[in-house]
Motif scaffolding. Structure first.
Motif, mmCIF file in Angstrom:
data_model
loop_
_atom_site.group_PDB
_atom_site.id
_atom_site.type_symbol
_atom_site.label_atom_id
_atom_site.label_comp_id
_atom_site.label_asym_id
_atom_site.label_seq_id
_atom_site.Cartn_x
_atom_site.Cartn_y
_atom_site.Cartn_z
ATOM 1 N N ALA A 128 0.695 -1.079 -0.046
ATOM 2 C CA ALA A 128 -0.018 -0.071 0.087
ATOM 3 C C ALA A 128 0.829 1.071 -0.101
ATOM 4 O O ALA A 128 0.514 2.419 -0.560
ATOM 5 N N MET A 129 2.136 1.243 0.715
ATOM 6 C CA MET A 129 2.913 2.246 0.598
ATOM 7 C C MET A 129 3.291 2.734 -0.803
ATOM 8 O O MET A 129 3.514 3.834 -0.884
ATOM 9 N N LEU A 150 -12.578 17.662 -1.040
ATOM 10 C CA LEU A 150 -13.053 16.483 -2.063
ATOM 11 C C LEU A 150 -12.363 15.202 -1.723
ATOM 12 O O LEU A 150 -11.136 15.135 -1.731
ATOM 13 N N TYR A 151 -13.477 14.133 -1.569
ATOM 14 C CA TYR A 151 -12.802 12.736 -0.944
ATOM 15 C C TYR A 151 -13.137 11.876 -2.087
ATOM 16 O O TYR A 151 -14.022 11.888 -2.989
ATOM 17 N N VAL A 152 -11.919 11.002 -2.385
ATOM 18 C CA VAL A 152 -11.838 9.910 -3.333
ATOM 19 C C VAL A 152 -11.542 8.827 -2.569
ATOM 20 O O VAL A 152 -10.446 8.534 -2.035
ATOM 21 N N ASN A 153 -12.581 7.608 -2.496
ATOM 22 C CA ASN A 153 -12.165 6.388 -1.639
ATOM 23 C C ASN A 153 -11.774 5.632 -2.625
ATOM 24 O O ASN A 153 -12.210 5.171 -3.708
ATOM 25 N N LEU A 154 -10.501 4.844 -2.330
ATOM 26 C CA LEU A 154 -9.858 3.964 -3.088
ATOM 27 C C LEU A 154 -9.336 2.805 -2.753
ATOM 28 O O LEU A 154 -8.834 2.745 -1.826
ATOM 29 N N ARG A 155 -9.772 1.501 -3.279
ATOM 30 C CA ARG A 155 -9.712 0.212 -2.838
ATOM 31 C C ARG A 155 -8.244 -0.025 -3.065
ATOM 32 O O ARG A 155 -7.757 0.356 -4.429
ATOM 33 N N LEU A 156 -7.533 -0.798 -2.304
ATOM 34 C CA LEU A 156 -6.160 -1.125 -2.451
ATOM 35 C C LEU A 156 -6.128 -1.961 -3.836
ATOM 36 O O LEU A 156 -5.195 -1.873 -4.802
ATOM 37 N N ASN A 157 -7.143 -3.034 -3.990
ATOM 38 C CA ASN A 157 -7.147 -3.638 -5.191
ATOM 39 C C ASN A 157 -7.565 -3.303 -6.605
ATOM 40 O O ASN A 157 -7.522 -3.524 -7.528
ATOM 41 N N GLY A 158 -7.861 -1.710 -6.148
ATOM 42 C CA GLY A 158 -8.333 -0.905 -7.539
ATOM 43 C C GLY A 158 -7.160 0.199 -7.875
ATOM 44 O O GLY A 158 -7.183 0.770 -8.879
ATOM 45 N N LEU A 159 -6.047 0.114 -7.015
ATOM 46 C CA LEU A 159 -5.045 1.030 -7.377
ATOM 47 C C LEU A 159 -4.097 0.138 -8.091
ATOM 48 O O LEU A 159 -3.350 -0.572 -7.790
ATOM 49 N N LEU A 160 -3.996 0.569 -9.423
ATOM 50 C CA LEU A 160 -3.321 -0.288 -10.339
ATOM 51 C C LEU A 160 -2.221 0.262 -11.147
ATOM 52 O O LEU A 160 -2.304 1.569 -11.464
ATOM 53 N N ASP A 161 -1.121 -0.344 -11.386
ATOM 54 C CA ASP A 161 0.156 0.210 -12.145
ATOM 55 C C ASP A 161 -0.208 0.106 -13.675
ATOM 56 O O ASP A 161 -1.360 -0.304 -14.119
ATOM 57 N N LEU A 162 0.631 0.441 -14.542
ATOM 58 C CA LEU A 162 0.325 0.395 -15.998
ATOM 59 C C LEU A 162 0.157 -0.899 -16.517
ATOM 60 O O LEU A 162 -0.313 -0.886 -17.730
ATOM 61 N N ASP A 163 0.554 -1.944 -15.684
ATOM 62 C CA ASP A 163 0.421 -3.322 -16.360
ATOM 63 C C ASP A 163 -0.887 -3.631 -15.785
ATOM 64 O O ASP A 163 -1.357 -4.759 -16.000
ATOM 65 N N GLY A 164 -1.607 -3.171 -15.042
ATOM 66 C CA GLY A 164 -3.146 -3.411 -14.688
ATOM 67 C C GLY A 164 -3.191 -4.249 -13.565
ATOM 68 O O GLY A 164 -4.028 -4.993 -13.195
ATOM 69 N N SER A 195 -2.273 -4.524 -9.087
ATOM 70 C CA SER A 195 -2.045 -3.740 -7.872
ATOM 71 C C SER A 195 -1.084 -4.223 -7.097
ATOM 72 O O SER A 195 -0.366 -3.562 -6.304
ATOM 73 N N GLY A 196 -0.549 -5.567 -7.291
ATOM 74 C CA GLY A 196 0.423 -6.019 -6.257
ATOM 75 C C GLY A 196 0.052 -6.742 -5.174
ATOM 76 O O GLY A 196 0.916 -7.088 -4.422
ATOM 77 N N GLN A 197 -1.171 -6.530 -5.006
ATOM 78 C CA GLN A 197 -1.917 -6.903 -3.467
ATOM 79 C C GLN A 197 -2.226 -8.617 -3.779
ATOM 80 O O GLN A 197 -2.967 -8.771 -4.856
ATOM 81 N N THR A 198 -1.886 -9.298 -2.745
ATOM 82 C CA THR A 198 -2.460 -10.587 -2.721
ATOM 83 C C THR A 198 -3.243 -11.119 -1.665
ATOM 84 O O THR A 198 -4.104 -12.011 -1.939
ATOM 85 N N GLN A 201 1.775 1.878 -3.391
ATOM 86 C CA GLN A 201 0.794 2.251 -4.262
ATOM 87 C C GLN A 201 0.336 3.898 -4.032
ATOM 88 O O GLN A 201 0.014 4.456 -4.852
ATOM 89 N N VAL A 202 0.354 4.113 -2.669
ATOM 90 C CA VAL A 202 0.035 5.525 -2.222
ATOM 91 C C VAL A 202 0.828 6.430 -2.892
ATOM 92 O O VAL A 202 0.639 7.654 -3.187
ATOM 93 N N SER A 203 2.238 5.993 -2.778
ATOM 94 C CA SER A 203 3.274 6.865 -3.772
ATOM 95 C C SER A 203 3.048 7.426 -4.973
ATOM 96 O O SER A 203 3.302 8.313 -5.391
ATOM 97 N N TRP A 204 2.174 6.489 -5.500
ATOM 98 C CA TRP A 204 1.807 6.841 -7.137
ATOM 99 C C TRP A 204 0.839 8.073 -7.127
ATOM 100 O O TRP A 204 0.719 9.015 -7.988
ATOM 101 N N LEU A 205 0.120 8.346 -5.755
ATOM 102 C CA LEU A 205 -0.931 9.531 -5.802
ATOM 103 C C LEU A 205 0.020 10.832 -5.467
ATOM 104 O O LEU A 205 -0.843 11.588 -5.663
ATOM 105 N N ARG A 206 1.140 10.863 -5.313
ATOM 106 C CA ARG A 206 1.777 12.002 -4.988
ATOM 107 C C ARG A 206 1.055 13.098 -3.864
ATOM 108 O O ARG A 206 1.009 14.116 -4.110
ATOM 109 N N PRO A 207 0.634 12.532 -2.693
ATOM 110 C CA PRO A 207 0.119 13.357 -1.638
ATOM 111 C C PRO A 207 1.084 14.362 -0.933
ATOM 112 O O PRO A 207 2.353 14.000 -0.934
#
Length: 340
Positions: free
Chosen positions: A75-76, A318-332, A334-337, A78-84
């Motif tokens: 998750a860390m 503005l709130y956006v709720n994101l599931r970890l299984n829906g945060l995908l890289d360019l290969d589609g 999530s890396g989550q198992t 994945q969240v880095s992709w969001l650039r908060p």
């Protein structure tokens, strides 16, 4: 991490970070505050990028209890992709519940190796797994500093409260079976998840869980909130972050804080229940985060691993709720198992 007094005064969190003063101190006197300004003991991990873009931060839920291996770590990334601007944790970063300082240090070291993958500051709220005995309290003081604190960033005020003030010690007879299940989770997570409902239903575990739901907010902390709000009469928004959703337990101390917030733009964010919910109370959003690795507490649609991305607009957050299984890289992927 070392932060000099000059760096601190020159603009950490938009040059308006608020640590407890001698009059407001959460758990410390003025000498402790002076020490924090020189040795880098803060409830966050690094200095943020003070760009001119609108305020944007990401909220994450509990990593523990019974952290499923790899979920928080991935998750860390994945969240880095969001650039908060930064990540705001609602607490329960480590398992805690151990008297051995070396074990607690190992838990924090492991969590911090994952947190380093964010590439942005990680702001820590104190959870009941993070602070629950002298060893965990000492580790928090040494690594994170105060258990409740405030800061301002891009015209917003963040009040980060402690619902473990004072901390609640779990019964001694629970520690051994608890860590036996932690060991199962690390070695065979599928078995641990299958057996978890039965484990939680054990009388001693259920009793410990009930006591662990207690909210503790001291009079001193309430007075500190009042003083902090007086120092910041007109922020664009106030974000109140605490581990346990005190509004659900009708906690009298938190009700006092709610009274102080009346008439101000604010959002309240908590975790602890491992179940997502959102409600509007007196026109204000109250968000109860689900998990970012912690085990499920009950089935249902709120039983998810997720983050919430917050972006400040002229009309409010503005709130956006994101599931970890829906945060995908360019290969589609999530890396989550093991994520829900």
């Amino acid at each position: 991490m070392k932060i000099t007094r000059t760096e601190f005064l020159n603009g950490l969190f938009a040059s308006a970070v608020v640590l407890p003063s001698a009059a407001q101190a959460a758990e410390t006197d003025s000498n402790d505050v002076a020490r924090q300004l020189t040795d880098g003991t803060f409830p966050w991990t690094m200095k943020p990028d003070l760009s001119n873009r609108p305020l944007g931060f990401t909220i994450i839920g509990d990593n523990t209890a019974f952290a499923r291996p790899g979920v928080f770590d991935r998750a860390m990334v994945q969240v880095s992709w969001l650039r908060p601007d930064f990540v705001m944790s609602v607490g329960d970063v480590i398992e805690g519940y151990h008297e051995d300082q070396a074990v607690i240090d190992q838990q924090w070291n492991e969590a911090e190796r994952s947190i380093a993958k964010l590439g942005c500051p990680f702001v820590c709220c104190c959870g009941n797994h993070d602070v629950n005995n002298e060893a965990t309290a000492r580790a928090w003081r040494d690594r994170r500093g105060p258990t409740y604190f405030s800061f301002t960033h891009k015209k917003a005020l963040f009040l980060v409260l402690s619902t473990e003030d004072p901390f609640i010690r779990i019964p001694q007879n629970v520690i051994a079976p608890y860590f036996a299940m932690v060991d199962v989770m690390n070695k065979d997570p599928e078995k641990a998840m299958k057996d978890m409902d039965g484990f939680i239903a054990l009388p001693e575990i259920a009793a410990a869980k009930d006591s662990g739901n207690q909210v503790n907010i001291s009079d001193r902390q309430v007075a500190w909130v009042e003083a902090t709000l007086a120092q910041h009469p007109n922020p664009q928004w106030i974000f109140v972050v605490l581990h346990k959703p005190a509004w659900k337990s009708a906690d009298k101390q938190f009700a006092r804080i709610q009274g102080m917030l009346a008439g101000r733009n604010h959002t309240v964010i908590a975790g602890h229940t491992h179940y997502f919910s959102h409600e509007v109370i007196d026109g204000h959003d109250y968000i109860n985060m689900a998990t970012c690795g912690g085990i499920r507490q009950r089935p249902g649609p709120g039983n998810i691993d997720h983050v919430i991305n917050v972006t400040m607009t002229e009309r409010g957050p503005l709130y956006v709720n994101l599931r970890l299984n829906g945060l995908l890289d360019l290969d589609g992927t999530s890396g989550q198992t093991l994520a829900y």
